[in-house]
Scaffold this motif. Sequence first.
Motif, PDB file in Angstrom:
ATOM      1  N   THR A   1      11.409 -59.861  -7.893  1.00 23.99           N
ATOM      2  CA  THR A   1      12.074 -60.345  -9.095  1.00 23.99           C
ATOM      3  C   THR A   1      13.369 -61.070  -8.781  1.00 23.99           C
ATOM      4  O   THR A   1      13.722 -62.050  -9.458  1.00 23.99           O
ATOM      5  CB  THR A   1      12.361 -59.177 -10.053  1.00 23.99           C
ATOM      6  N   VAL A   2      14.102 -60.615  -7.776  1.00 21.44           N
ATOM      7  CA  VAL A   2      15.387 -61.243  -7.450  1.00 21.44           C
ATOM      8  C   VAL A   2      15.271 -62.283  -6.332  1.00 21.44           C
ATOM      9  O   VAL A   2      16.287 -62.787  -5.849  1.00 21.44           O
ATOM     10  CB  VAL A   2      16.449 -60.185  -7.073  1.00 21.44           C
ATOM     11  N   GLY A   3      14.041 -62.627  -5.939  1.00 20.24           N
ATOM     12  CA  GLY A   3      13.879 -63.758  -5.027  1.00 20.24           C
ATOM     13  C   GLY A   3      13.556 -63.445  -3.590  1.00 20.24           C
ATOM     14  O   GLY A   3      13.594 -64.356  -2.743  1.00 20.24           O
ATOM     15  N   TYR A   4      13.230 -62.190  -3.282  1.00 19.87           N
ATOM     16  CA  TYR A   4      12.892 -61.829  -1.899  1.00 19.87           C
ATOM     17  C   TYR A   4      11.436 -61.387  -1.828  1.00 19.87           C
ATOM     18  O   TYR A   4      11.069 -60.332  -2.365  1.00 19.87           O
ATOM     19  CB  TYR A   4      13.808 -60.719  -1.391  1.00 19.87           C
ATOM     20  N   ILE A   5      10.617 -62.161  -1.144  1.00 21.94           N
ATOM     21  CA  ILE A   5       9.197 -61.824  -1.015  1.00 21.94           C
ATOM     22  C   ILE A   5       9.003 -60.609  -0.125  1.00 21.94           C
ATOM     23  O   ILE A   5       8.167 -59.752  -0.390  1.00 21.94           O
ATOM     24  CB  ILE A   5       8.426 -63.038  -0.450  1.00 21.94           C
TER      25      ILE A   5
END
Length: 258
Positions: free
Chosen positions: A216-220
């Motif tokens: 959700t915050v951009g870290y896969i």
Amino acid sequence: MCRLLIASNDSSEQNLLQQTIHDSFMNIKILPFASTQAEALMIAEKYVPEILLIAIDHLDVDGFLVKREIVQQFPNIKVIILTACTDFQSVHQALRCSVIDYLLTPIDSNELKFAIDRSVKSLNQVSLMDVLNNKPTVLAKEQINTILDYIHDHYNEEINLATLADIMHLNRHYTSRFFKETVGMNFIDYLTTYRIEKAKQLLMRTEESITEISGTVGYIDSTYFSKLFKKKVGQSPHQFRKLYQGAHTPADLRVVYH
């Protein structure tokens, strides 16, 4: 956000210019249209435009006169002349008036975008120099907030300096310096800090898994996210949730200039 004034009494031309600009530039605000010399001067005095598009064939008065009067009040304004005139005298007069570009009508959209891009780059370079000299202008403050708004809206996507440079019509070097000098930290540190603050909120407010929050915050990679979170916060996401779930929500990171 650059303010742009269109001076033309041709409604079709006004609409075409407006649509082309809206489709290509997210950092330009188009001011109310001006159809006469009086309207152009009134709108310029009220809104202080940074860019002026003036159709010298479609005004009831001498377009060059309107341009000169506005430039006398706003010497840093970037002017783009629109005209069907191809004679040497008109071109020479435009060059003597220090216009940034002279576009022939009917307008080629690519030439228009190129001219506006040149104007924005010129304005941004001036803003950077103002910031470096500790004299941030209203334009510089609006520009950095445009960048921050974009980061806050797209922090969960892949963002890099090239993305911001495209938005601001600057090269990466200028963008990096402008961001660092204005915000006080480099771009990647700001983005990381903002993402971690958002992760904190989700850990405190929701029952989402660490893997879900990471995405959700951009870290896969959730393992990388957990290591980064612990490095920045001093606790793992699990430890932070255990201690603070249901507690007060930290304020969003935001740089606001007044």
